[in-house]
Scaffold this motif. Structure first.
Motif, PDB file in Angstrom:
ATOM      1  N   ASP A  73       0.825  -1.209   0.000  1.00 27.32           N
ATOM      2  CA  ASP A  73       0.000   0.000   0.000  1.00 27.32           C
ATOM      3  C   ASP A  73       0.857   1.257   0.000  1.00 27.32           C
ATOM      4  OD1 ASP A  73      -0.960   0.655   3.462  1.00 27.32           O
ATOM      5  OD2 ASP A  73       0.978   0.179   2.603  1.00 27.32           O
ATOM      6  N   GLY A  74       2.088   1.159  -0.486  1.00 26.50           N
ATOM      7  CA  GLY A  74       2.945   2.337  -0.583  1.00 26.50           C
ATOM      8  C   GLY A  74       2.343   3.395  -1.485  1.00 26.50           C
ATOM      9  N   LEU A  80      -2.041   9.828  -0.061  1.00 19.68           N
ATOM     10  CA  LEU A  80      -2.250  10.618   1.155  1.00 19.68           C
ATOM     11  C   LEU A  80      -1.322  11.816   1.198  1.00 19.68           C
ATOM     12  CD1 LEU A  80      -2.680   7.744   3.778  1.00 19.68           C
ATOM     13  CD2 LEU A  80      -4.466   9.243   2.867  1.00 19.68           C
ATOM     14  N   SER A  81      -0.065  11.635   0.765  1.00 21.69           N
ATOM     15  CA  SER A  81       0.879  12.753   0.747  1.00 21.69           C
ATOM     16  C   SER A  81       0.422  13.815  -0.253  1.00 21.69           C
ATOM     17  CB  SER A  81       2.280  12.248   0.369  1.00 21.69           C
ATOM     18  OG  SER A  81       2.745  11.307   1.307  1.00 21.69           O
ATOM     19  N   GLY A  82      -0.036  13.357  -1.425  1.00 23.88           N
ATOM     20  CA  GLY A  82      -0.575  14.300  -2.404  1.00 23.88           C
ATOM     21  C   GLY A  82      -1.819  14.984  -1.892  1.00 23.88           C
ATOM     22  N   TYR A 202      -7.591  16.411   7.369  1.00 21.71           N
ATOM     23  CA  TYR A 202      -7.761  15.546   8.540  1.00 21.71           C
ATOM     24  C   TYR A 202      -7.564  14.082   8.174  1.00 21.71           C
ATOM     25  CZ  TYR A 202     -10.075  13.012  12.316  1.00 21.71           C
ATOM     26  OH  TYR A 202     -10.353  12.117  13.329  1.00 21.71           O
ATOM     27  N   ARG A 203      -8.179  13.662   7.061  1.00 17.13           N
ATOM     28  CA  ARG A 203      -8.075  12.259   6.646  1.00 17.13           C
ATOM     29  C   ARG A 203      -6.644  11.894   6.271  1.00 17.13           C
ATOM     30  NH1 ARG A 203      -8.649   9.663   1.733  1.00 17.13           N
ATOM     31  NH2 ARG A 203      -9.278  11.581   0.686  1.00 17.13           N
ATOM     32  N   LEU A 208      -1.551   9.221   7.453  1.00 23.88           N
ATOM     33  CA  LEU A 208      -0.097   9.213   7.359  1.00 23.88           C
ATOM     34  C   LEU A 208       0.597   9.057   8.705  1.00 23.88           C
ATOM     35  CD1 LEU A 208       0.535  11.999   4.692  1.00 23.88           C
ATOM     36  CD2 LEU A 208       1.159   9.602   4.488  1.00 23.88           C
ATOM     37  N   PHE A 209       0.053   9.702   9.742  1.00 23.01           N
ATOM     38  CA  PHE A 209       0.797   9.793  10.998  1.00 23.01           C
ATOM     39  C   PHE A 209       0.128   9.137  12.200  1.00 23.01           C
ATOM     40  CE2 PHE A 209       1.723  13.677   8.489  1.00 23.01           C
ATOM     41  CZ  PHE A 209       3.042  13.406   8.194  1.00 23.01           C
TER      42      PHE A 209
END
Length: 296
Positions: A73-74, A80-82, A202-203, A208-209
């Protein structure tokens, strides 16, 4: 339809939708300039971030195809980063439009009217409705096959709603001459964008963290499985998180002598033990086949 074929189909739909909305975004920017409409600018800003989201989804879909052989799932983390970048852009653009809208409203109070070309404004909004409808048609059939396509499909309806608001605004200005409604509409659109951007941020930050799950490395899992005597090779290795639980999927090819002695069940038990002891993974989906099987 297999996973790889689904990703390729989703990629084509996303690419077509991106082309359609990018062309209209350029038209919209020209229309906003000549119409002198802040509402059209707000809609264009919303569409810019929408297109960047589409671009990120397209990259993720491309990577899913490229790494289909050993896929984890990389690519989702890339999404998510985008999304984190897009969410930040949402907030910046919406805050800028709200500030400009408030400034224009203050100008109206001091009788500083801004002339608005309602014909250009309404024409741009009408074209926007047609472009977004075309994009929605392209995405409709693939909405059930891909999360990316489904998300963009839903977003397209909000774009259609935004163009309707802009069109109604142009009609009100033409009929009444009340140009302040343009600023009010831009603020309304920007508040919606601000809300959407906040939810997206938020999502993405949570995913990510704060998801609480650390996925083991693909190479380490593959190396550990290859130490088992029965295994000739491992491919289509998948590591992903499902309901806060790590799940491993793999296509296992047995050695020739193990196939003869029917050691597949013994091999399965050894794989499950290795995954649990070395990686704390208790859920796995394993496809075990004979030596010399064909695979992509």
């Amino acid at each position: 339809m297999n996973t790889l074929t689904t990703h390729k189909s989703s990629q084509r739909r996303l690419l077509i939708a991106l082309a359609i909305t990018s062309v209209f975004m350029l038209i919209q920017l020209f229309g906003a300039y000549y119409a002198n409409s802040l509402a059209v600018y707000a809609d264009a800003g919303h569409l810019f971030v929408h297109n960047s989201s589409l671009f990120i989804a397209l990259i993720a879909s491309t990577l899913a195809i490229k790494f289909g052989r050993t896929f984890s799932d990389g690519y989702r983390r890339l999404e998510l980063s985008g999304g984190l970048i897009n969410g930040s852009l949402y907030l910046l653009i919406s805050c800028w439009i709200i500030f400009q809208g408030a400034d224009r409203l203050l100008g109206h109070e001091h009788h500083n009217e801004h002339e608005i070309n309602t014909f250009v404004m309404s024409t741009t909004a009408s074209l926007g409705f047609l472009f977004h409808a075309a994009s929605a048609i392209v995405l409709y059939k693939g909405r059930k096959d891909s999360v990316n396509v489904y998300a963009v499909f839903l977003h397209t309806f909000f774009d259609i709603l935004s163009t309707i608001v802009t069109f109604v605004t142009s009609v009100v200005i033409h009929a009444t001459g009340w140009t302040a409604v343009d600023s009010l509409s831009s603020i309304f659109i920007s508040i919606f964008v601000l809300y959407t951007g906040s939810k997206l941020l938020y999502r993405c930050v949570k995913g990510l963290f704060f998801n609480g799950v650390r996925l083991p490395a693909l190479k380490k899992i593959e190396a550990a499985l290859l130490t088992i005597d029965h295994i000739d090779n491992v491919h289509n290795l998948i590591v992903q998180c499902d309901n806060d639980q790590v799940v491993v999927g793999a296509h296992i090819v047995l050695k020739h002598e193990c196939t003869i002695e029917k050691h597949d069940q013994v091999c399965r038990m050894q794989i499950e033990r290795v995954l649990k002891e070395q990686f704390a993974v208790s859920m796995s989906v394993l496809q075990i086949e004979a030596y010399g099987c064909q695979h992509n």
